[in-house]
Design a protein around this motif. Structure first.
Motif, PDB file in Angstrom:
ATOM      1  N   TRP A 175       0.837  -1.196   0.000  1.00 49.14           N
ATOM      2  CA  TRP A 175       0.000   0.000   0.000  1.00 49.14           C
ATOM      3  C   TRP A 175       0.872   1.246   0.000  1.00 49.14           C
ATOM      4  O   TRP A 175       1.481   1.578   1.020  1.00 49.14           O
ATOM      5  N   TRP A 179      -2.444   5.759  -1.401  1.00 50.77           N
ATOM      6  CA  TRP A 179      -3.673   4.972  -1.512  1.00 50.77           C
ATOM      7  C   TRP A 179      -4.228   4.658  -0.120  1.00 50.77           C
ATOM      8  O   TRP A 179      -3.594   3.962   0.654  1.00 50.77           O
ATOM      9  N   GLN A 180      -5.391   5.230   0.185  1.00 53.26           N
ATOM     10  CA  GLN A 180      -6.034   5.098   1.497  1.00 53.26           C
ATOM     11  C   GLN A 180      -5.174   5.699   2.618  1.00 53.26           C
ATOM     12  O   GLN A 180      -5.632   5.908   3.719  1.00 53.26           O
ATOM     13  N   LEU A 184      -5.520   3.488   6.446  1.00 54.76           N
ATOM     14  CA  LEU A 184      -5.540   2.044   6.292  1.00 54.76           C
ATOM     15  C   LEU A 184      -5.637   1.316   7.628  1.00 54.76           C
ATOM     16  O   LEU A 184      -6.461   0.427   7.815  1.00 54.76           O
ATOM     17  N   ARG A 185      -4.781   1.712   8.567  1.00 50.63           N
ATOM     18  CA  ARG A 185      -4.793   1.012   9.854  1.00 50.63           C
ATOM     19  C   ARG A 185      -6.137   1.180  10.555  1.00 50.63           C
ATOM     20  O   ARG A 185      -6.643   0.259  11.187  1.00 50.63           O
ATOM     21  N   TYR A 238     -13.261  -0.622   0.680  1.00 50.74           N
ATOM     22  CA  TYR A 238     -12.028  -1.327   0.990  1.00 50.74           C
ATOM     23  C   TYR A 238     -11.638  -2.214  -0.203  1.00 50.74           C
ATOM     24  O   TYR A 238     -12.486  -2.839  -0.837  1.00 50.74           O
ATOM     25  N   TYR A 244      -5.709  -4.506  -5.368  1.00 48.31           N
ATOM     26  CA  TYR A 244      -5.171  -3.188  -5.679  1.00 48.31           C
ATOM     27  C   TYR A 244      -3.963  -3.293  -6.613  1.00 48.31           C
ATOM     28  O   TYR A 244      -3.838  -2.553  -7.592  1.00 48.31           O
TER      29      TYR A 244
END
Length: 825
Positions: A175, A179-180, A184-185, A238, A244
């Motif tokens: 990642w 991206w995000q 993310l976490r 998600y 991805y």
């Protein structure tokens, strides 16, 4: 046609000054002159363009719009002009599925051979069509890999390089931050996953879901306070890491992003076709005991030998007839020094010179006569030994009743011409005149010709002592392509030339192996200053290119920086130009923003960019021209009706600096701008380096799409030279003299030798023996190309390599050392 000449009257294309010239037909005619003098404008922009225009007049209007046209040239009259075929330099092939076989159409004949004369397995119900033997068709492509030969896999090992890390610490390395991002976490925490445990301690089911699920739940993360601030809320879909990576690799237009995700993928041979790209039923058909993929993978010279017994059989049966055609066409390619290529070699991996020779060989077998072939530097990328073969092929084209117009800088090719048209005397607005049109020997009387002194024999150069190296960078056990367990030593602090016939492994050794070793040591990913975010000639479908294997590399600790300078475009749209690439336009915009009128209006430097809405002309969006669509005819471009090509809106053009608008400054040549901006230090430094590399004739706003490969390379070098030099830099250049007149080569070499004198190392892959003769150290690879190359035949000073037995370079280097060659200072 009333006589044997092509007569041009009033040619004004680009910088041509209304020239009149008579050029003989049925002859080899060389067009010469310094870079930017106008020779291509005459040969391609005028003669070929007019021949094409006349041809398209006979084509139905609806069909014309489907074919690329170069446009009508600016010329009063051309008489005696036969139909023309152009063979231009192209830096890449259209797609990654294009190959040597498709470019030459050899693959069509080979497929027909297997279809009509192949040995089918017992129980076959009928013969397959030739399409069934092509990996680029639905009928022939392997159903598992879709004709690519490889399958891409994303594994836990490739996604999680360090299983001791937690998700919070970035265990899932696939990642990127964009991206995000840091959400993310929190997304995974919201979904119930423990983000603080080491990855290896998470339940296998959780690890599997995070990395590989095809589910795409919508997740809402509420604001949380962290480090004294509140995160913004996140709501989105998600996507698992594998999804991805594969999605980005398949769909992203950004080569930078594609490179980033490639490291999290593995490319493996297809388990169904074994990397051979075809359906099993096609691979079951053999000829001489081998399937078509095996034959397509052989060097062309080897393939011809395999087919000769079949070709020698009498009769018109399919097998001998098709084999004879293949052998005859391969022989032409072998003559041009391309016998080391295989039919399945991807076209994007070929040099521009190799591609042009492939097309030239195809034309030689076409049977055309009475046409004009217009060639753009056919000797580009050729070792002098290969150039001799090229001259033989050009002679055969002429003997077949054709005319050859050759834009050329190689004096060996020019000496073999029947007629020479020399354009000059200098470049840009200082060129565009015919200095000589006549027999080659008569050029000796052309007083203002820059070509004259390089074409005729000169006195031997004075003896020169090579520089003493300051160290050695050594590579041991190199294996890649045709390099097999090779040891190579590059002396540091000197100018090194790497030579060898085409396909001997020079570019592989320097631009791949040496560059990768140094960038690995420096911890960089792409050392090129011109790296951009667009697709490259790398085969995009087969994943990352194979890396070299080497047992050891020593001497790397003395290199602080790596710079690669190549001939790739500095941009692919008219918005990129000399001023923007070198950065001098930043200084220009600041100067305009600092004027009293601009400050009173609140204009910042951004206002003077044609890419910003506030300052640009909105009609053309800062392009300076607009597209004009024509019914049943190809579209064309015209100057913008509002800004008339200035690119800016009227309010921006009201601001002047020393009486000129920002559009006026972009219209200046480098030479003129150097005087106008002499009191602007940042701009003056850039302009000085551009003049030093011989580009004083270019306009600051000249679009990147109008620049030649040689001009683009010198712009990159100028951009590098204007930077503050620090430490020991290794400069790698792949055929830097391609596209350069010998006079321009002198200018370039002065700069390169200056870099060495400043304590750096320069390594060039080069075929110009004049450049090699002036080097401090020479590494000669060979003795042949492909499987017959990949070895160091000789290494040492130019004198030592010139005397080396078994080197195909030595006789040409000996000859070059007996003539004048560029001085260092």
């Amino acid at each position: 046609m009333t006589d044997s000449y092509v007569r041009v009257r009033g040619a004004r294309e680009h910088n041509l000054r209304g020239i009149d010239v008579d050029i003989p037909r049925d002859a080899l005619v060389a067009f010469t002159g310094v870079s930017g003098s106008g020779k291509s404008s005459l040969a391609f922009g005028t003669l070929y363009a007019e021949a094409q225009r006349r041809y398209f007049e006979s084509v139905a209007p609806y069909a014309r719009r489907l074919i690329h046209q170069v446009g009508a040239p600016k010329v009063e009259e051309i008489s005696g002009l036969p139909p023309a075929v152009a063979l231009e330099q192209r830096r890449s092939a259209p797609t990654s599925r294009s190959s040597v076989g498709t470019v030459t159409t050899l693959s069509n004949t080979l497929r027909m051979l297997f279809s009509r004369a192949g040995d089918y397995p017992a129980g076959s119900t009928g013969r397959l069509d030739s399409d069934a033997f092509s990996p680029n068709t639905a009928a022939g492509a392997c159903p598992e890999c879709h004709g690519l030969g490889t399958v891409h896999r994303v594994t836990e090992d490739s996604l999680v390089p360090d299983a001791s890390r937690s998700i919070r610490d970035g265990a899932v390395a696939a990642w990127p931050g964009a991206w995000q991002g840091k959400n993310l976490r929190d997304i995974l925490a919201t979904l119930g996953h423990d983000i603080d445990r080491p990855w290896r301690d998470l339940p296998p089911a959780d690890r599997e879901w995070i990395l590989f699920t095809d589910e795409q739940p919508v997740v809402t993360v509420h604001p949380v306070r962290e480090a004294g601030r509140i995160q913004r809320p996140y709501k989105g879909q998600y996507m698992s890491a594998r999804r991805y990576v594969l999605h980005t690799f398949a769909d992203s237009k950004s080569e930078t992003l594609r490179k980033r995700v490639r490291q999290y993928m593995t490319a493996e041979p297809c388990p169904v076709c074994g990397g051979r790209r075809l359906r099993p039923e096609a691979l079951a058909v053999t000829f001489e005991g081998r399937d078509i993929a095996t034959l397509a993978g052989l060097p062309l010279a080897t393939l011809a030998e395999l087919l000769r017994p079949t070709a020698a059989r009498p009769g018109d049966a399919p097998a001998p007839a098709l084999a004879r055609d293949l052998v005859a066409r391969i022989e032409v390619l072998t003559e041009l020094g391309l016998g080391y290529l295989s039919m399945d070699r991807p076209a994007p991996t070929l040099s521009a010179g190799e591609l042009q020779r492939l097309r030239l060989a195809t034309q030689l077998r076409s049977g055309l006569f009475g046409v004009v072939y217009v060639l753009d530097e056919p000797s580009a990328g050729l070792h002098p030994a290969d150039t001799e073969a090229l001259l033989t092929v050009l002679g055969r084209l002429k003997e077949a009743g054709n005319t050859l117009f050759v834009v050329e800088h190689d004096m060996d090719v020019v000496r073999h011409a029947d007629w020479i048209v020399d354009i000059g005397p200098r470049a840009g607005e200082h060129g565009g005149r015919v200095l000589h049109s006549g027999p080659v020997a008569a050029l000796a009387d052309a007083e203002h010709s820059a070509t004259r002194r390089f074409l005729f024999a000169a006195a031997p150069p004075p003896a020169r002592t090579p520089r003493t190296p300051t160290g050695t960078l050594a590579l041991h056990g190199v294996t890649l392509h045709n390099l097999r367990d090779l040891d190579a030593a590059f002396p540091l602090g000197v100018f090194t030339a790497v030579t060898g016939v085409s396909g001997s492994g020079k570019s592989t050794l320097v631009t791949r192996v040496l560059a990768e070793a140094v960038q690995d040591h420096l911890g960089t990913t792409d050392p090129r200053p011109d790296a951009d975010d667009t697709t490259t000639t790398e085969d995009q479908d087969t994943g990352p290119a194979p890396r070299a294997r080497l047992t050891a590399a020593t001497g790397l600790e003395t290199v602080d920086r790596l710079v690669r300078v190549d001939q790739k475009p500095i941009g692919r749209t008219p918005r990129s130009n000399l001023a923007t690439y070198t950065g001098l336009f930043d200084a220009v915009r600041k100067v305009f923003a600092a004027t009293d009128e601009a400050r009173a209006r609140g204009y910042t430097a951004g206002r003077f960019s044609f890419n910003v809405a506030a300052g640009r002309c909105e009609t053309c969006q800062g392009e300076g021209f607009t597209a004009v669509e024509l019914l049943f005819l190809p579209g064309t471009y015209a100057p913008c009706a509002d800004c008339h090509g200035a690119r800016y809106n009227p309010e921006t053009l009201q601001i002047t600096y020393r009486g000129r608008t920002v559009a006026d400054v972009l219209g200046l040549t480098v030479d003129d701008a150097a005087g106008f901006l002499a009191d602007v230090p940042a701009a003056a430094r850039s302009l000085r380096t551009l003049k030093d590399v011989g580009l004083g004739y270019l306009r600051l706003g000249q679009p990147a799409t109008e620049l030649s490969g040689g001009e683009a390379q010198r712009i990159k070098l100028a951009a590098e030279l204007q930077r503050a030099r620090r430490g020991h830099t290794l400069y790698l250049l792949d055929e830097p003299t391609t596209g350069l007149h010998p006079a321009d080569t002198e200018v370039l070499l002065r700069q390169l030798h200056g870099l060495v004198d400043a304590g750096n190392t320069v390594v060039v892959v080069e075929h110009d023996m004049g450049v090699v003769a002036g080097a401090d150290h020479v590494i000669d690879l060979g003795p042949g190309g492909g499987a017959e190359g990949g070895r160091i035949v000789a290494a040492g000073t130019p004198a030592e390599v010139a005397a080396a037995p078994g080197s195909r370079t030595s006789p040409y280097l000996t000859r070059a050392r007996s003539r004048a060659y560029p001085e260092r200072s």
